[in-house]
Structure formats: C-alpha cells, structure tokens
Design an enzyme around this catalytic site. Structure first.
Site, PDB file in Angstrom:
ATOM      1  CB  CYS A 106      -0.949   0.002   1.194  1.00 47.87           C
ATOM      2  SG  CYS A 106      -0.117  -0.275   2.747  1.00 47.87           S
TER       3      CYS A 106
ATOM      4  CG  ASP B 247      -0.305   2.907   4.246  1.00 49.27           C
ATOM      5  OD1 ASP B 247      -0.454   3.605   3.229  1.00 49.27           O
ATOM      6  OD2 ASP B 247      -1.239   2.412   4.889  1.00 49.27           O
TER       7      ASP B 247
ATOM      8  CB  CYS C  92      -5.348   4.267   4.504  1.00 52.92           C
ATOM      9  SG  CYS C  92      -5.029   2.852   5.555  1.00 52.92           S
TER      10      CYS C  92
ATOM     11  CB  CYS D 144      -3.718  -0.640   8.907  1.00 55.38           C
ATOM     12  SG  CYS D 144      -4.163  -0.263   7.221  1.00 55.38           S
TER      13      CYS D 144
END
Lengths: 233, 155
Positions: B63, B65, B89, B132
């Site tokens: 992602c 991140d 996110c 996450c």
C-alpha cells in the site's frame, strides 16, 4: 416522448445485439464483417463506415497505443498516440449516435484513459508489465523482502518526502519535489529496463517491490501537480 | 449547444458519483477510526539521537504506507513518552495513534505483548485493513528493538 415506445423497442434490440456481440467477438456488430484477431483489437471497424467497436478485453495497453512492449516507453510518443485516440473516441463525439455507440465510446475512452495513466507512470508500468508476463509475479513482489538496511533507507526517504509534501505551499516547491523523486526513481527505472530486456524476472520482481513503496508519494505529487496546475508530461 | 449540455450532465453525474463515494468511504470506517484520524494522539517526533529514545520505522510495499513510531524509556524500563508519524490511510493512522496511547506507561516487556489483533478489534478494522494494525505492531517492536540495541551498544 412521442418516440417513447420506439426508444424502448430500440433498447430491447440493443440489449439483444449486445449479447450477440459478446458471443461472437470477431464480427463487426454493425456491418457484420468478419474481423481478424488483430482487427478486433482496433477501435473502429476497418470498413468504409468506420463504426466504433466494443473493447476487446484481450487487448493489452501496449497494443492499444501501438507501441512496443518494452519497459523503456517513449512517453512523448505515448502521449501523442493517447491524444490521437481520444480525438476519435471521446464520448462528446458520440452524443448524436446510437446508445450502443455511446456505450462503446464510453468504454473505449475509459480504457484508453486507464491505459495511459498506467503506462505513463514508471511504477504502474512496472507492475502492469509484471502482471502481463505472469499474474503471480506481483504477489511475489509484495512478499519480497529487501535487506533491513535497504528497507530502512527506502522508508527514511519516503518519510522525508512525505514531510516535504506536507510543507509545500508554492508551485516551485512542487517542481523541486518532482525532480527529486525523479532522481530517486531513475536508478530503479534503469535497473528495471535492464531486467525486463534480459528477461531477468527475478530481478524485475525485486525492483518493482522497491518501487511500490513510492506509490503513495507519487500519487501525492500528482495531486499537487493537479492542484497547482503543473503539466507533468 | 448539445455538446455543452452533455458536458454539464457529465459533470453533474461525476459530481454525484464523487459525493456517493465520499458517503461510502465515511460509512465504512468505524467511528473509532475516524476519531483517531481526526484527533490523532501523540503525533510528532522525539530526538532520535537521544539514547533513551527508540525509533521504529516500518512500511508496506503493497500500500506504500509508512509509519514511524518512537518511544522514550526511563531507567526502569517504563515507556514515558511515545510519538508517531504515519503517512497512509485512515486505518494506518488510527492504528498507530492507538498504539502510542496504549504503550505509554507500560514497560517495554508489556508493550511487546500488544498484538495486532488487539488493535484491530479495538478499532473494528475490516479484514482488508488488518495489515494496518500489523504495521502498528511491527512499529512497536521495531522501536523497542532499536532502544534495546542502543542500550547494548552504550554498555
């Protein structure tokens, strides 16, 4: 309103037409001309009427823009071909045409947009090429683990770039950031170009896996370029 | 005329579509995530050269991140301060915000026991966002690891 019933009838016909098209992919839906596989990937029937064709799902983005399937893409040529296609396919040009043609124009131009966006971006292009060669490669790219030191360096770089982006207030700063990101990405791009041309896919997977870390920064840069009205081609 | 009209219609439908996606995006996040996202706790940085500060830097290529989590530890092994900086996110931001809240006041050994599933449960993260919370767990571990390595070198 007067044409309400005929319109409905037409719609019915279109639906049945459409079903037939998806079954016999290799005939023009309008003139019924038999199309070769290559012709079926065109946007318009090669007959005199030049009817718009539905999207052939087997087409790849390189075929769409009529460029060689190489990582090293000539972005200027790509952009030129993109504009030429759009000049012929944009839905605005089909407002007076039938519903079916409107639908094809919408689908064709949305594919062209998506394809252009993918091939223009060095990161997305790498991911896409891996996908074309073997759909399992990208899953491997996600699983690939760089050495801790290398990963740390990449992450520090990304953190710093994100911090810079947070502080950006002027267009000049956006351009500086774009240059900096380009400098970071260039060695990856060169490596990836070599890997693909030598068919060294193990190497390609490892490079793409590193490039993917920069995906978000790249997106944020694009948003800024849009916000400050900076052309990125 | 007709071209202009279609353009306007297209514009409006696009606008409607974007409004729709906003609605969907907010309703799919749990209110706890939104709370941490809007009022993140402990955002910032600690001096990473300080020998009592451990820095964990983690990221996910899938992602893009990136998460930085720092802890300040006293002589008894208690985490007296924690800061984070996350670019990603809403779920990633909420996970790291919650992680700093939880580890503050704990010993490093206690903090190591925090599992990503605890974070995911507290924030009601959907399955697609589990990575996450995994990132947040990795960040805690990386920060504590960095602190311990620093201490070993100092000895």
């Amino acid at each position: 309103m007067v044409f309400g019933r005929t319109e409905n009838l037409k719609k019915l016909l279109f639906i049945s037409d459409f079903n037939r098209i998806s079954l016999t992919n290799y005939n023009c839906w309008s003139c019924k001309k038999e199309l070769t596989e290559k012709e079926s990937k065109l946007q318009f029937c090669p007959c005199e009427i030049n009817t718009i064709l539905p999207v052939n799902n087997k087409i790849n983005y390189f075929e769409l823009f009529n460029i060689n399937m190489e990582y090293n893409v000539d972005v200027k040529l790509l952009t030129k071909n993109f504009r030429q296609l759009m000049k012929k396919l944009h839905p605005d040009l089909f407002t007076l045409k039938s519903d079916l043609e409107k639908k094809f124009s919408a689908e064709q131009s949305s594919l062209v947009n998506k394809a252009y966006d993918t091939l223009k971006s060095p990161i997305k292009r790498g991911v896409y090429m891996l996908d074309l060669i073997d759909p399992h490669f990208n899953a491997e790219a996600i699983e690939t683990h760089e050495s801790d030191a290398e990963k740390r360096l990449i992450l520090m770089e990304i953190l710093e770039l994100n911090e810079i982006i947070d502080e950006i207030k002027q267009p000049k700063e956006v351009e500086e950031l774009a240059e900096r990101l380009e400098e970071i990405m260039r060695p990856f791009e060169d490596e990836l170009e070599d890997a693909f041309s030598q068919k060294n896919y193990k190497k390609a997977i490892s490079v793409v896996s590193k490039m993917r870390y920069f995906k978000n920064v790249d997106e944020r840069l694009k948003d800024l370029q849009l916000k400050f009205n900076i052309q990125n081609v | 005329m007709s071209v202009q009209l279609t353009r306007n219609i297209l514009k409006n439908t696009r606008l409607l579509k974007s409004l729709d996606s906003v609605k969907i995006a907010t309703s799919s996040y749990h209110e706890k995530v939104i709370d941490h996202y809007e009022n993140p706790r402990n955002v910032g940085s600690l001096n990473k050269k300080d020998e009592n500060v451990g820095t964990g830097l983690v990221g996910a290529p899938a992602c893009g991140d990136v998460m930085k989590l720092q802890i300040k530890v006293d002589e008894n092994g208690n985490i007296i301060d924690a800061k984070f900086k996350t670019f990603g996110c809403g779920s990633a931001i909420a996970s790291s915000s919650l992680a700093t809240e939880w580890i503050k006041g704990k010993t490093t050994e206690e903090a190591l026991k925090i599992k990503n599933t605890d974070i995911a449960r507290e924030l009601c993260l959907p399955p697609v966002k589990l990575h996450c919370s995994m990132l947040a767990e990795d960040a805690i571990k990386a920060a504590i690891n960095d602190y311990k390595t620093k201490k070993k070198v100092a000895q």
